[in-house]
Design a protein around this motif. Structure first.
Motif, PDB file in Angstrom:
ATOM      1  N   CYS A   1       0.848  -1.188   0.000  1.00 41.03           N
ATOM      2  CA  CYS A   1       0.000   0.000   0.000  1.00 41.03           C
ATOM      3  C   CYS A   1       0.885   1.240   0.000  1.00 41.03           C
ATOM      4  N   PRO A   2       1.223   1.757  -1.174  1.00 41.94           N
ATOM      5  CA  PRO A   2       2.065   2.952  -1.240  1.00 41.94           C
ATOM      6  C   PRO A   2       1.379   4.134  -0.568  1.00 41.94           C
ATOM      7  N   PRO A   3       2.154   5.108  -0.116  1.00 44.99           N
ATOM      8  CA  PRO A   3       1.555   6.287   0.529  1.00 44.99           C
ATOM      9  C   PRO A   3       0.517   6.958  -0.349  1.00 44.99           C
ATOM     10  N   VAL A   4      -0.586   7.328   0.285  1.00 44.60           N
ATOM     11  CA  VAL A   4      -1.652   8.071  -0.393  1.00 44.60           C
ATOM     12  C   VAL A   4      -1.976   9.283   0.460  1.00 44.60           C
ATOM     13  N   PRO A   5      -2.582  10.308  -0.104  1.00 44.71           N
ATOM     14  CA  PRO A   5      -2.963  11.470   0.706  1.00 44.71           C
ATOM     15  C   PRO A   5      -3.839  11.049   1.878  1.00 44.71           C
ATOM     16  N   PRO A   6      -3.635  11.653   3.039  1.00 43.77           N
ATOM     17  CA  PRO A   6      -4.444  11.273   4.210  1.00 43.77           C
ATOM     18  C   PRO A   6      -5.910  11.612   3.987  1.00 43.77           C
ATOM     19  N   THR A   7      -6.783  10.779   4.525  1.00 40.82           N
ATOM     20  CA  THR A   7      -8.221  11.021   4.412  1.00 40.82           C
ATOM     21  C   THR A   7      -8.573  12.320   5.123  1.00 40.82           C
ATOM     22  N   ALA A   8      -9.230  13.204   4.389  1.00 42.89           N
ATOM     23  CA  ALA A   8      -9.617  14.480   4.998  1.00 42.89           C
ATOM     24  C   ALA A   8     -10.743  14.269   6.004  1.00 42.89           C
ATOM     25  N   GLY A   9     -10.712  15.042   7.091  1.00 39.02           N
ATOM     26  CA  GLY A   9     -11.761  14.957   8.096  1.00 39.02           C
ATOM     27  C   GLY A   9     -11.184  14.854   9.495  1.00 39.02           C
ATOM     28  N   THR A  10     -12.011  14.368  10.413  1.00 41.60           N
ATOM     29  CA  THR A  10     -11.620  14.296  11.824  1.00 41.60           C
ATOM     30  C   THR A  10     -11.049  12.936  12.174  1.00 41.60           C
ATOM     31  N   TRP A  11      -9.782  12.937  12.587  1.00 42.15           N
ATOM     32  CA  TRP A  11      -9.106  11.728  13.027  1.00 42.15           C
ATOM     33  C   TRP A  11      -9.211  11.628  14.548  1.00 42.15           C
ATOM     34  N   THR A  12      -9.348  10.405  15.053  1.00 41.56           N
ATOM     35  CA  THR A  12      -9.490  10.179  16.494  1.00 41.56           C
ATOM     36  C   THR A  12      -8.259   9.463  17.033  1.00 41.56           C
ATOM     37  N   ILE A  13      -7.769   9.925  18.170  1.00 39.01           N
ATOM     38  CA  ILE A  13      -6.617   9.293  18.810  1.00 39.01           C
ATOM     39  C   ILE A  13      -6.995   8.907  20.234  1.00 39.01           C
ATOM     40  N   ASP A  14      -6.947   7.615  20.537  1.00 37.83           N
ATOM     41  CA  ASP A  14      -7.166   7.117  21.887  1.00 37.83           C
ATOM     42  C   ASP A  14      -5.812   6.937  22.566  1.00 37.83           C
ATOM     43  N   MET A  15      -5.677   7.498  23.779  1.00 36.90           N
ATOM     44  CA  MET A  15      -4.394   7.491  24.481  1.00 36.90           C
ATOM     45  C   MET A  15      -4.551   6.811  25.845  1.00 36.90           C
ATOM     46  N   GLN A  16      -3.531   6.056  26.256  1.00 41.03           N
ATOM     47  CA  GLN A  16      -3.543   5.400  27.560  1.00 41.03           C
ATOM     48  C   GLN A  16      -2.177   5.549  28.243  1.00 41.03           C
ATOM     49  N   ASP A  17      -2.204   5.454  29.567  1.00 44.89           N
ATOM     50  CA  ASP A  17      -0.979   5.353  30.354  1.00 44.89           C
ATOM     51  C   ASP A  17      -1.135   4.147  31.263  1.00 44.89           C
ATOM     52  N   THR A  18      -0.293   3.150  31.079  1.00 47.18           N
ATOM     53  CA  THR A  18      -0.493   1.884  31.783  1.00 47.18           C
ATOM     54  C   THR A  18      -0.244   1.991  33.286  1.00 47.18           C
ATOM     55  N   TYR A  19       0.490   3.026  33.741  1.00 52.66           N
ATOM     56  CA  TYR A  19       0.722   3.223  35.172  1.00 52.66           C
ATOM     57  C   TYR A  19      -0.355   4.092  35.811  1.00 52.66           C
ATOM     58  N   GLY A  20      -1.022   4.870  34.973  1.00 56.93           N
ATOM     59  CA  GLY A  20      -2.111   5.690  35.483  1.00 56.93           C
ATOM     60  C   GLY A  20      -1.689   7.028  36.048  1.00 56.93           C
ATOM     61  N   ASP A  21      -0.628   7.621  35.508  1.00 57.57           N
ATOM     62  CA  ASP A  21      -0.234   8.946  35.993  1.00 57.57           C
ATOM     63  C   ASP A  21       0.054   9.906  34.835  1.00 57.57           C
ATOM     64  N   GLY A  22      -0.748   9.786  33.760  1.00 57.34           N
ATOM     65  CA  GLY A  22      -0.578  10.686  32.629  1.00 57.34           C
ATOM     66  C   GLY A  22       0.675  10.378  31.828  1.00 57.34           C
ATOM     67  N   TRP A  23       0.959  11.253  30.852  1.00 52.29           N
ATOM     68  CA  TRP A  23       2.079  10.992  29.950  1.00 52.29           C
ATOM     69  C   TRP A  23       3.350  11.714  30.384  1.00 52.29           C
ATOM     70  N   GLN A  24       4.451  10.977  30.297  1.00 54.84           N
ATOM     71  CA  GLN A  24       5.788  11.548  30.374  1.00 54.84           C
ATOM     72  C   GLN A  24       6.524  11.020  29.137  1.00 54.84           C
ATOM     73  N   THR A  25       6.646  11.861  28.146  1.00 56.06           N
ATOM     74  CA  THR A  25       7.180  11.407  26.861  1.00 56.06           C
ATOM     75  C   THR A  25       8.696  11.534  26.791  1.00 56.06           C
ATOM     76  N   SER A  26       9.183  12.720  26.434  1.00 59.49           N
ATOM     77  CA  SER A  26      10.621  12.900  26.223  1.00 59.49           C
ATOM     78  C   SER A  26      11.371  13.265  27.497  1.00 59.49           C
ATOM     79  N   ASP A  27      10.650  13.449  28.609  1.00 57.39           N
ATOM     80  CA  ASP A  27      11.317  13.657  29.898  1.00 57.39           C
ATOM     81  C   ASP A  27      10.409  13.147  31.005  1.00 57.39           C
ATOM     82  N   THR A  28      10.809  13.313  32.254  1.00 54.46           N
ATOM     83  CA  THR A  28      10.081  12.727  33.377  1.00 54.46           C
ATOM     84  C   THR A  28       8.997  13.630  33.953  1.00 54.46           C
TER      85      THR A  28
END
Length: 306
Positions: free
Chosen positions: A185-212
């Motif tokens: 499936c070669p790259p195609v233009p992204p589907t226009a419209g509203t994309w949904t992102i579901d996010m979780q933290d397995t420890y339950g204290d929010g996100w710490q991405t690139s630092d603590t």
């Protein structure tokens, strides 16, 4: 001298016992040898099927080598099987039975540089789909078509990639009689419209991405230079972007405008190995999934699911 006489005498009696003649043993072996057929792969015409292009091609250029310089060569039969490479629990395996797709006669071959017949054998994605009978709804990127060739001689003998004595090894002959063509499936233009992102933290204290504390957001960079940022908030420090509140889980959306040609997604990292995320298109298709402990880097979007 006595030993020499003994050896000569012994050789004389051995020849009498076993009827020695001028005919060599190797000649007897070759007289009883049946010559076969090698379909040597000398070039590629295509190795993948584009799921969005029915005219995309798999194909090879073959050289037919038999004992008579190609005079015994009759035809090549091309078979294919759709292979479902990923069957999750509870889902049906849609692998198809092998089907004959086409027959390529020797008349479509012409003499090559070594005097043997050379010709092209190929099929389009549309021909593979129609020949195997796989339903469009069952086709997924990452699955493959398994392709098998049969070389047929004028005396009716058939050579392929099983126990028929076919030469399948060696770099010169390159005669596997079997190939695969992946569905990509070669790259195609992204589907226009509203994309949904579901996010979780397995420890339950929010996100710490690139630092603590809070870290950087996930970014989506559009081809017009627009940068969209999102992520879960952290209780350990303020975020440099507008984050989504949550400790165990949260959901957010982003809008991709009509006419957007590309959207590059980037994940900033997972400081404690706790961050998970799923990305859905406006059509509700899951196209990317981040698991706990994923390193910083581009997010691969599944272009097979617009």
């Amino acid at each position: 001298m006595k030993n020499l006489k003994k050896h000569i005498t012994l050789l004389f009696f051995v020849c009498i016992a076993f009827s020695c003649s001028e005919e060599k043993l190797v000649d007897e072996i070759f007289d009883d040898t049946t010559r076969g057929l090698v379909l040597r792969t000398v070039g590629s015409l295509g190795v993948e099927f584009d799921i969005n292009n029915p005219d995309s091609v798999w194909g090879v250029t073959l050289e037919a080598q038999d004992a008579e310089g190609g005079d015994l060569f009759s035809e090549v039969r091309v078979y294919a099987t759709y292979v479902d490479t990923d069957v999750p629990d509870g889902e049906t395996d849609v692998t198809t039975p092998e089907a004959l797709i086409m027959t390529v006669p020797a008349s479509s071959f012409s003499p090559g540089p070594f005097g043997y017949p050379r010709g092209d054998v190929s099929m389009t994605y549309a021909e593979a789909v129609a020949g195997t009978g796989i339903a469009d709804a069952d086709i997924e990127g990452g699955d493959v078509f398994a392709i098998r060739l049969e070389g047929v001689l004028t005396d009716g003998r058939v050579f392929t990639n099983d126990a028929n004595g076919t030469v399948t090894g060696g770099s010169f002959f390159r005669s596997p009689y079997a190939y695969t063509s992946a569905i990509v499936c070669p790259p195609v233009p992204p589907t226009a419209g509203t994309w949904t992102i579901d996010m979780q933290d397995t420890y339950g204290d929010g996100w710490q991405t690139s630092d603590t504390t809070a870290g950087d957001p996930v970014t989506v960079t559009l081809d017009d230079g627009t940068v969209i940022e999102f992520g879960m908030c952290s209780p350990y420090g303020p975020s440099s972007y507008t984050c989504t509140p949550g400790v165990d889980s949260a959901s957010t959306t982003i809008d991709i405008p009509v006419g957007t040609a590309t959207a590059d997604w980037y994940f900033p990292g997972d400081a404690y190995g706790e961050i998970e995320m799923q990305i859905y298109t406006p059509n509700g298709n899951l196209v990317a999934s981040i698991t706990a402990g994923t390193s910083a880097g581009p997010i691969t979007i599944d272009f097979c699911k617009p």
